[in-house]
Design a protein around this motif. Structure first.
Motif, PDB file in Angstrom:
ATOM      1  N   VAL A 206      35.350  45.324  33.706  1.00  0.00           N
ATOM      2  CA  VAL A 206      36.327  45.091  34.767  1.00  0.00           C
ATOM      3  C   VAL A 206      36.335  43.593  35.022  1.00  0.00           C
ATOM      4  CG1 VAL A 206      36.946  45.529  37.162  1.00  0.00           C
ATOM      5  CG2 VAL A 206      35.899  47.346  35.804  1.00  0.00           C
ATOM      6  N   ALA A 207      37.512  42.984  34.958  1.00  0.00           N
ATOM      7  CA  ALA A 207      37.618  41.537  35.100  1.00  0.00           C
ATOM      8  C   ALA A 207      38.496  41.177  36.286  1.00  0.00           C
ATOM      9  CB  ALA A 207      38.185  40.929  33.823  1.00  0.00           C
ATOM     10  N   PHE A 208      38.168  40.059  36.928  1.00  0.00           N
ATOM     11  CA  PHE A 208      38.923  39.560  38.073  1.00  0.00           C
ATOM     12  C   PHE A 208      39.472  38.172  37.732  1.00  0.00           C
ATOM     13  CE2 PHE A 208      36.062  42.667  39.798  1.00  0.00           C
ATOM     14  CZ  PHE A 208      36.779  43.289  40.802  1.00  0.00           C
ATOM     15  N   PRO A 209      40.802  38.020  37.642  1.00  0.00           N
ATOM     16  CA  PRO A 209      41.400  36.722  37.303  1.00  0.00           C
ATOM     17  C   PRO A 209      41.002  35.638  38.301  1.00  0.00           C
ATOM     18  CG  PRO A 209      43.023  38.485  37.181  1.00  0.00           C
ATOM     19  CD  PRO A 209      41.815  39.063  37.857  1.00  0.00           C
ATOM     20  N   GLY A 210      41.008  34.418  37.827  1.00  0.00           N
ATOM     21  CA  GLY A 210      40.711  33.294  38.701  1.00  0.00           C
ATOM     22  C   GLY A 210      39.275  32.835  38.594  1.00  0.00           C
ATOM     23  N   PRO A 211      38.907  31.839  39.387  1.00  0.00           N
ATOM     24  CA  PRO A 211      37.540  31.311  39.342  1.00  0.00           C
ATOM     25  C   PRO A 211      36.502  32.379  39.691  1.00  0.00           C
ATOM     26  CG  PRO A 211      38.999  29.864  40.599  1.00  0.00           C
ATOM     27  CD  PRO A 211      39.747  31.136  40.377  1.00  0.00           C
ATOM     28  N   ASN A 212      35.334  32.220  39.153  1.00  0.00           N
ATOM     29  CA  ASN A 212      34.220  33.118  39.448  1.00  0.00           C
ATOM     30  C   ASN A 212      33.663  32.762  40.829  1.00  0.00           C
ATOM     31  OD1 ASN A 212      31.659  34.402  39.595  1.00  0.00           O
ATOM     32  ND2 ASN A 212      31.527  34.449  37.356  1.00  0.00           N
ATOM     33  N   LEU A 213      33.862  33.634  41.800  1.00  0.00           N
ATOM     34  CA  LEU A 213      33.455  33.339  43.171  1.00  0.00           C
ATOM     35  C   LEU A 213      31.949  33.275  43.332  1.00  0.00           C
ATOM     36  CD1 LEU A 213      35.962  35.639  45.121  1.00  0.00           C
ATOM     37  CD2 LEU A 213      36.223  33.223  44.520  1.00  0.00           C
ATOM     38  N   TRP A 214      31.232  34.025  42.526  1.00  0.00           N
ATOM     39  CA  TRP A 214      29.772  34.056  42.656  1.00  0.00           C
ATOM     40  C   TRP A 214      29.086  32.990  41.801  1.00  0.00           C
ATOM     41  CZ3 TRP A 214      28.701  40.084  42.417  1.00  0.00           C
ATOM     42  CH2 TRP A 214      29.153  40.661  43.625  1.00  0.00           C
ATOM     43  N   GLY A 245      42.203  35.753  48.509  1.00  0.00           N
ATOM     44  CA  GLY A 245      43.598  35.658  48.096  1.00  0.00           C
ATOM     45  C   GLY A 245      43.918  36.328  46.783  1.00  0.00           C
ATOM     46  N   GLY A 246      42.996  37.097  46.239  1.00  0.00           N
ATOM     47  CA  GLY A 246      43.250  37.792  44.979  1.00  0.00           C
ATOM     48  C   GLY A 246      44.328  38.851  45.143  1.00  0.00           C
ATOM     49  N   ASP A 247      45.022  39.124  44.065  1.00  0.00           N
ATOM     50  CA  ASP A 247      46.105  40.114  44.069  1.00  0.00           C
ATOM     51  C   ASP A 247      45.613  41.382  43.382  1.00  0.00           C
ATOM     52  OD1 ASP A 247      48.372  41.645  43.818  1.00  0.00           O
ATOM     53  OD2 ASP A 247      49.653  39.998  43.141  1.00  0.00           O
ATOM     54  N   GLN A 248      45.613  42.488  44.127  1.00  0.00           N
ATOM     55  CA  GLN A 248      45.136  43.760  43.583  1.00  0.00           C
ATOM     56  C   GLN A 248      45.880  44.139  42.302  1.00  0.00           C
ATOM     57  OE1 GLN A 248      42.641  45.898  45.256  1.00  0.00           O
ATOM     58  NE2 GLN A 248      42.622  46.718  43.181  1.00  0.00           N
ATOM     59  N   LEU A 249      47.162  43.772  42.208  1.00  0.00           N
ATOM     60  CA  LEU A 249      47.952  44.133  41.037  1.00  0.00           C
ATOM     61  C   LEU A 249      47.536  43.339  39.800  1.00  0.00           C
ATOM     62  CD1 LEU A 249      51.517  44.422  42.645  1.00  0.00           C
ATOM     63  CD2 LEU A 249      49.907  46.265  42.080  1.00  0.00           C
ATOM     64  N   GLN A 250      46.906  42.165  40.020  1.00  0.00           N
ATOM     65  CA  GLN A 250      46.489  41.330  38.893  1.00  0.00           C
ATOM     66  C   GLN A 250      45.110  41.713  38.376  1.00  0.00           C
ATOM     67  OE1 GLN A 250      46.661  37.272  40.167  1.00  0.00           O
ATOM     68  NE2 GLN A 250      48.900  37.205  40.246  1.00  0.00           N
ATOM     69  N   GLN A 251      44.347  42.451  39.194  1.00  0.00           N
ATOM     70  CA  GLN A 251      42.984  42.802  38.782  1.00  0.00           C
ATOM     71  C   GLN A 251      43.037  43.808  37.652  1.00  0.00           C
ATOM     72  OE1 GLN A 251      40.617  45.793  40.246  1.00  0.00           O
ATOM     73  NE2 GLN A 251      39.537  45.132  38.431  1.00  0.00           N
ATOM     74  N   THR A 252      42.330  43.519  36.567  1.00  0.00           N
ATOM     75  CA  THR A 252      42.429  44.348  35.380  1.00  0.00           C
ATOM     76  C   THR A 252      41.691  45.663  35.540  1.00  0.00           C
ATOM     77  OG1 THR A 252      40.444  43.425  34.354  1.00  0.00           O
ATOM     78  CG2 THR A 252      42.513  42.262  33.963  1.00  0.00           C
ATOM     79  N   GLN A 253      42.223  46.684  34.882  1.00  0.00           N
ATOM     80  CA  GLN A 253      41.562  47.970  34.822  1.00  0.00           C
ATOM     81  C   GLN A 253      40.479  47.917  33.747  1.00  0.00           C
ATOM     82  OE1 GLN A 253      42.238  50.472  37.030  1.00  0.00           O
ATOM     83  NE2 GLN A 253      43.475  48.853  37.944  1.00  0.00           N
ATOM     84  N   PRO A 254      39.527  48.867  33.772  1.00  0.00           N
ATOM     85  CA  PRO A 254      38.483  48.874  32.737  1.00  0.00           C
ATOM     86  C   PRO A 254      39.093  48.793  31.344  1.00  0.00           C
ATOM     87  CG  PRO A 254      37.980  50.481  34.426  1.00  0.00           C
ATOM     88  CD  PRO A 254      39.355  49.958  34.731  1.00  0.00           C
ATOM     89  N   THR A 255      38.654  47.826  30.566  1.00  0.00           N
ATOM     90  CA  THR A 255      39.199  47.624  29.236  1.00  0.00           C
ATOM     91  C   THR A 255      38.158  46.963  28.366  1.00  0.00           C
ATOM     92  OG1 THR A 255      40.999  46.597  27.980  1.00  0.00           O
ATOM     93  CG2 THR A 255      40.152  45.362  29.847  1.00  0.00           C
ATOM     94  N   LEU A 256      38.408  46.925  27.065  1.00  0.00           N
ATOM     95  CA  LEU A 256      37.517  46.187  26.163  1.00  0.00           C
ATOM     96  C   LEU A 256      37.842  44.719  26.324  1.00  0.00           C
ATOM     97  CD1 LEU A 256      37.650  48.505  23.022  1.00  0.00           C
ATOM     98  CD2 LEU A 256      35.795  48.235  24.666  1.00  0.00           C
ATOM     99  N   ASP A 257      37.218  44.097  27.321  1.00  0.00           N
ATOM    100  CA  ASP A 257      37.527  42.723  27.697  1.00  0.00           C
ATOM    101  C   ASP A 257      36.873  41.759  26.702  1.00  0.00           C
ATOM    102  OD1 ASP A 257      38.560  41.229  30.413  1.00  0.00           O
ATOM    103  OD2 ASP A 257      37.002  40.095  29.360  1.00  0.00           O
ATOM    104  N   ASP A 258      37.607  40.701  26.338  1.00  0.00           N
ATOM    105  CA  ASP A 258      37.067  39.756  25.367  1.00  0.00           C
ATOM    106  C   ASP A 258      36.385  38.573  26.021  1.00  0.00           C
ATOM    107  OD1 ASP A 258      39.132  38.354  26.431  1.00  0.00           O
ATOM    108  OD2 ASP A 258      40.280  38.136  24.569  1.00  0.00           O
ATOM    109  N   GLY A 259      36.334  38.595  27.374  1.00  0.00           N
ATOM    110  CA  GLY A 259      35.651  37.517  28.094  1.00  0.00           C
ATOM    111  C   GLY A 259      36.439  36.248  28.145  1.00  0.00           C
TER     112      GLY A 259
END
Length: 262
Positions: A206-214, A245-259
């Protein structure tokens, strides 16, 4: 699992359970034990149950909002003065029993408004440490179970709350968050931001677009394993990400994420 300390708070001083209505019989086994040792064990269990439960009465110490209070009185709310939510709940409860009666599934006698365990009662509490303080008037269902304190109990001398007080719990949470942050700072760039372990190429993420907050020092976005073991961290990060300010619609669903970065 991430636990909310406020929802799981219990006083450090051991308590027993207080009831508005008379305490029923111990709900042990159905029928009587067939052996002497079994019957003895049942009597011991019943005695333990009676020791852990008490009917509230004036003078009893109870817990309310993390503080000790002494019961002054317990009064029935007159039938014509029931708050609307209690009236609605009673109507639903009685209607449910009548429906069960028609279907020949009713158990026990017809519930009575005057003895229904959801009826409103008014309990007046006094501060045992400040006798001149205005008493507290509470209205709630008769079935509410109270934590009953012994006469000797632990309180915080700074704020007067029962131990552990909110400040003590807040310090515990802060210490844990500091420790978590220290451990997280050692996570490599391709790690799950929840558990710190690498996300393998064939693992869903599960990936969250934008800078890594942590870990703003790392390139790319925050990623987590899409597995139950890490879902609490995902929810915690999502809350912080939406607040930033993240957008729920932009947050990716579980996928084979390439990082990849974003």
């Amino acid at each position: 699992m991430i636990i909310d300390p406020d929802k799981c708070w219990r006083p450090r001083t051991p308590t027993i359970t207080g009831h508005i209505d008379p305490i029923g019989k111990f709900g042990g086994r159905i029928g009587q034990a067939s052996t002497a040792s079994g019957r003895f064990a049942d009597r011991v269990s019943a005695a333990g149950f009676r020791a852990r439960h008490v009917q509230l009465a004036p003078g009893v110490l109870v817990v309310w909002d993390r503080a000790p209070w002494r019961v002054v009185s317990i009064d029935e709310r007159p039938g014509d003065l029931w708050p609307e939510r209690f009236e609605t709940a009673w109507d639903q409860h009685h209607a449910t029993w009548l429906s069960a009666l028609v279907a020949e599934r009713a158990t026990g006698p017809e519930p009575q408004r005057a003895t229904w365990n959801g009826r409103p009662v008014v309990i007046i509490l006094a501060d045992p440490a400040k006798p001149k303080r205005k008493p507290l008037h509470l209205c709630g269902p008769a079935r509410h179970q109270w934590d009953v304190l012994p006469e000797h109990y632990a309180v915080c001398v700074a704020c007067g709350e029962l131990a552990p007080c909110r400040h003590e719990k807040a310090n515990e949470v802060a210490d844990r968050e500091t420790a978590v942050s220290q451990v997280r700072m050692a996570f490599p760039a391709d790690a799950c931001m929840g558990c710190g372990e690498a996300i393998a190429g064939r693992q869903k993420a599960v990936a969250f677009p934008g800078p890594n907050l942590w870990r703003p020092d790392l390139p790319g976005h925050a990623r987590f394993h899409a597995r139950k073991d890490c879902e609490d961290w995902v929810e915690k990060y999502r809350a912080a990400w939406l607040a930033a300010g993240g957008d729920q619609l932009q947050q990716t669903q579980p996928t084979l994420d390439d990082g990849g970065t974003s």
